[in-house]
Design a protein around this motif. Sequence first.
Motif, mmCIF file in Angstrom:
data_model
loop_
_atom_site.group_PDB
_atom_site.id
_atom_site.type_symbol
_atom_site.label_atom_id
_atom_site.label_comp_id
_atom_site.label_asym_id
_atom_site.label_seq_id
_atom_site.Cartn_x
_atom_site.Cartn_y
_atom_site.Cartn_z
ATOM 1 N N SER A 29 0.887 -1.128 0.031
ATOM 2 C CA SER A 29 -0.058 -0.007 -0.058
ATOM 3 C C SER A 29 0.756 1.221 0.028
ATOM 4 O O SER A 29 1.912 1.220 0.528
ATOM 5 C CB SER A 29 -0.900 -0.037 1.339
ATOM 6 N N ILE A 30 0.548 2.280 -0.738
ATOM 7 C CA ILE A 30 1.125 3.599 -0.710
ATOM 8 C C ILE A 30 0.266 4.468 -0.091
ATOM 9 O O ILE A 30 -0.991 4.927 -0.869
ATOM 10 C CB ILE A 30 1.622 3.931 -2.079
ATOM 11 N N ILE A 31 0.617 5.435 1.137
ATOM 12 C CA ILE A 31 -0.398 6.416 1.155
ATOM 13 C C ILE A 31 0.037 7.720 0.497
ATOM 14 O O ILE A 31 -0.795 7.986 -0.310
ATOM 15 C CB ILE A 31 0.064 6.483 2.937
ATOM 16 N N ALA A 32 1.046 8.302 0.842
ATOM 17 C CA ALA A 32 1.315 9.799 0.450
ATOM 18 C C ALA A 32 2.531 9.412 -0.628
ATOM 19 O O ALA A 32 3.331 8.727 -0.463
ATOM 20 C CB ALA A 32 1.583 10.827 1.410
ATOM 21 N N MET A 33 2.610 10.386 -1.689
ATOM 22 C CA MET A 33 3.550 10.282 -2.759
ATOM 23 C C MET A 33 3.716 11.974 -3.015
ATOM 24 O O MET A 33 2.694 12.725 -2.716
ATOM 25 C CB MET A 33 3.049 9.674 -3.954
ATOM 26 N N GLY A 34 4.883 12.151 -2.987
ATOM 27 C CA GLY A 34 5.205 13.752 -3.400
ATOM 28 C C GLY A 34 6.561 14.029 -3.929
ATOM 29 O O GLY A 34 7.310 12.914 -4.286
ATOM 30 N N TRP A 35 6.705 15.270 -3.994
ATOM 31 C CA TRP A 35 7.970 15.766 -4.743
ATOM 32 C C TRP A 35 8.707 16.792 -3.780
ATOM 33 O O TRP A 35 8.031 17.875 -3.070
ATOM 34 C CB TRP A 35 7.827 16.234 -6.143
ATOM 35 N N TYR A 36 9.835 16.874 -3.791
ATOM 36 C CA TYR A 36 10.774 17.790 -2.884
ATOM 37 C C TYR A 36 11.742 18.238 -3.938
ATOM 38 O O TYR A 36 12.073 17.383 -4.866
ATOM 39 C CB TYR A 36 11.411 17.136 -1.724
ATOM 40 N N ARG A 37 12.326 19.360 -3.656
ATOM 41 C CA ARG A 37 13.250 19.878 -4.317
ATOM 42 C C ARG A 37 14.334 20.568 -3.532
ATOM 43 O O ARG A 37 14.090 21.026 -2.577
ATOM 44 C CB ARG A 37 12.946 21.056 -5.398
ATOM 45 N N GLN A 38 15.583 20.576 -4.175
ATOM 46 C CA GLN A 38 16.700 20.875 -3.525
ATOM 47 C C GLN A 38 17.676 21.811 -4.376
ATOM 48 O O GLN A 38 18.220 21.375 -5.462
ATOM 49 C CB GLN A 38 17.713 19.830 -2.848
ATOM 50 N N ALA A 39 17.610 23.331 -4.132
ATOM 51 C CA ALA A 39 18.416 23.879 -5.056
ATOM 52 C C ALA A 39 19.977 24.031 -4.434
ATOM 53 O O ALA A 39 20.012 23.356 -3.517
ATOM 54 C CB ALA A 39 18.096 25.555 -4.802
ATOM 55 N N PRO A 40 21.035 24.728 -4.981
ATOM 56 C CA PRO A 40 22.229 24.494 -4.458
ATOM 57 C C PRO A 40 22.222 25.069 -3.021
ATOM 58 O O PRO A 40 21.675 25.895 -2.518
ATOM 59 C CB PRO A 40 22.912 25.736 -5.277
ATOM 60 N N GLY A 41 22.715 23.911 -2.014
ATOM 61 C CA GLY A 41 22.554 24.144 -0.634
ATOM 62 C C GLY A 41 22.021 22.891 -0.107
ATOM 63 O O GLY A 41 21.654 22.093 -0.770
ATOM 64 N N PRO A 42 21.949 23.172 1.296
ATOM 65 C CA PRO A 42 21.520 21.622 2.038
ATOM 66 C C PRO A 42 20.093 21.516 2.210
ATOM 67 O O PRO A 42 19.800 20.423 2.517
ATOM 68 C CB PRO A 42 22.139 22.031 3.296
ATOM 69 N N ARG A 43 19.224 22.649 2.273
ATOM 70 C CA ARG A 43 17.849 22.443 2.384
ATOM 71 C C ARG A 43 16.957 21.874 1.380
ATOM 72 O O ARG A 43 17.296 22.264 0.127
ATOM 73 C CB ARG A 43 17.360 23.917 2.617
ATOM 74 N N ARG A 44 16.078 21.009 1.379
ATOM 75 C CA ARG A 44 15.323 20.399 0.576
ATOM 76 C C ARG A 44 14.092 20.755 1.083
ATOM 77 O O ARG A 44 13.431 20.731 2.204
ATOM 78 C CB ARG A 44 15.317 18.871 0.723
ATOM 79 N N GLU A 45 13.147 21.374 0.281
ATOM 80 C CA GLU A 45 11.577 21.850 0.504
ATOM 81 C C GLU A 45 10.798 20.923 -0.286
ATOM 82 O O GLU A 45 10.882 20.395 -1.314
ATOM 83 C CB GLU A 45 11.620 23.192 -0.025
ATOM 84 N N LEU A 46 9.454 20.943 0.428
ATOM 85 C CA LEU A 46 8.410 20.241 -0.113
ATOM 86 C C LEU A 46 7.758 20.976 -1.259
ATOM 87 O O LEU A 46 7.742 22.338 -1.154
ATOM 88 C CB LEU A 46 7.329 20.022 0.943
ATOM 89 N N VAL A 47 7.744 20.459 -2.323
ATOM 90 C CA VAL A 47 6.964 21.262 -3.745
ATOM 91 C C VAL A 47 5.509 20.997 -3.605
ATOM 92 O O VAL A 47 4.757 21.566 -3.732
ATOM 93 C CB VAL A 47 7.793 20.678 -4.829
ATOM 94 N N ALA A 48 5.139 19.592 -3.548
ATOM 95 C CA ALA A 48 3.899 19.103 -3.785
ATOM 96 C C ALA A 48 3.611 17.670 -3.158
ATOM 97 O O ALA A 48 4.839 16.858 -3.314
ATOM 98 C CB ALA A 48 3.354 19.225 -5.038
ATOM 99 N N SER A 49 2.620 17.260 -2.540
ATOM 100 C CA SER A 49 2.211 15.933 -2.338
ATOM 101 C C SER A 49 0.912 15.768 -2.479
ATOM 102 O O SER A 49 0.056 16.406 -2.646
ATOM 103 C CB SER A 49 2.710 15.657 -0.797
ATOM 104 N N ILE A 50 0.613 14.355 -2.645
ATOM 105 C CA ILE A 50 -0.833 13.723 -3.021
ATOM 106 C C ILE A 50 -0.999 12.580 -2.065
ATOM 107 O O ILE A 50 -0.202 11.762 -2.051
ATOM 108 C CB ILE A 50 -0.998 13.554 -4.316
ATOM 109 N N SER A 51 -2.059 12.710 -1.217
ATOM 110 C CA SER A 51 -2.584 11.352 -0.515
ATOM 111 C C SER A 51 -3.102 10.270 -1.347
ATOM 112 O O SER A 51 -3.536 10.551 -2.260
ATOM 113 C CB SER A 51 -3.207 11.943 0.811
ATOM 114 N N SER A 52 -3.683 9.505 -0.743
ATOM 115 C CA SER A 52 -4.441 8.207 -0.996
ATOM 116 C C SER A 52 -5.595 8.722 -1.453
ATOM 117 O O SER A 52 -6.245 8.125 -2.419
ATOM 118 C CB SER A 52 -4.304 6.834 -0.217
ATOM 119 N N ASP A 53 -6.336 9.547 -0.753
ATOM 120 C CA ASP A 53 -7.616 9.791 -1.299
ATOM 121 C C ASP A 53 -7.637 11.242 -2.007
ATOM 122 O O ASP A 53 -8.743 11.936 -2.420
ATOM 123 C CB ASP A 53 -8.340 10.476 0.139
ATOM 124 N N GLY A 54 -6.455 11.411 -2.855
ATOM 125 C CA GLY A 54 -6.470 12.427 -3.763
ATOM 126 C C GLY A 54 -6.308 13.794 -3.269
ATOM 127 O O GLY A 54 -6.033 14.853 -4.124
#
Length: 120
Positions: A29-54
Amino acid sequence: VQLQASGGGLVQPGGSLRLSCVASGSIFSIIAMGWYRQAPGPRRELVASISSDGSTIYADSVQGRFTVSRDDAKNTVYLQMSSLKPEDTGVYYCTANIQSPGRPTFRVYWGQGTLVTVSS
């Protein structure tokens, strides 16, 4: 379990790209799926996510320009990116919260990252 991301590349400002990420392996089973991005540097930020209910969540900086979607039959999450800006440049990582067969808990998995460069 593995996540394989694809679709990154070089695009001009104002252009579009679609990222894809396929989850494979021992998946119950998969609950949430999503995308993060990392510009030059250590910080990774959430871009978008989608849960199993949409239901979806977007970073303020991409709201109205990016659309996240998923195909559960293919264990795949997509990120349609439009009106791209130079500040969208970075390595995009997909992530998924997955339960394997016979295991009671979910675990977060990460893809290898795909580079998006927005430049003229």
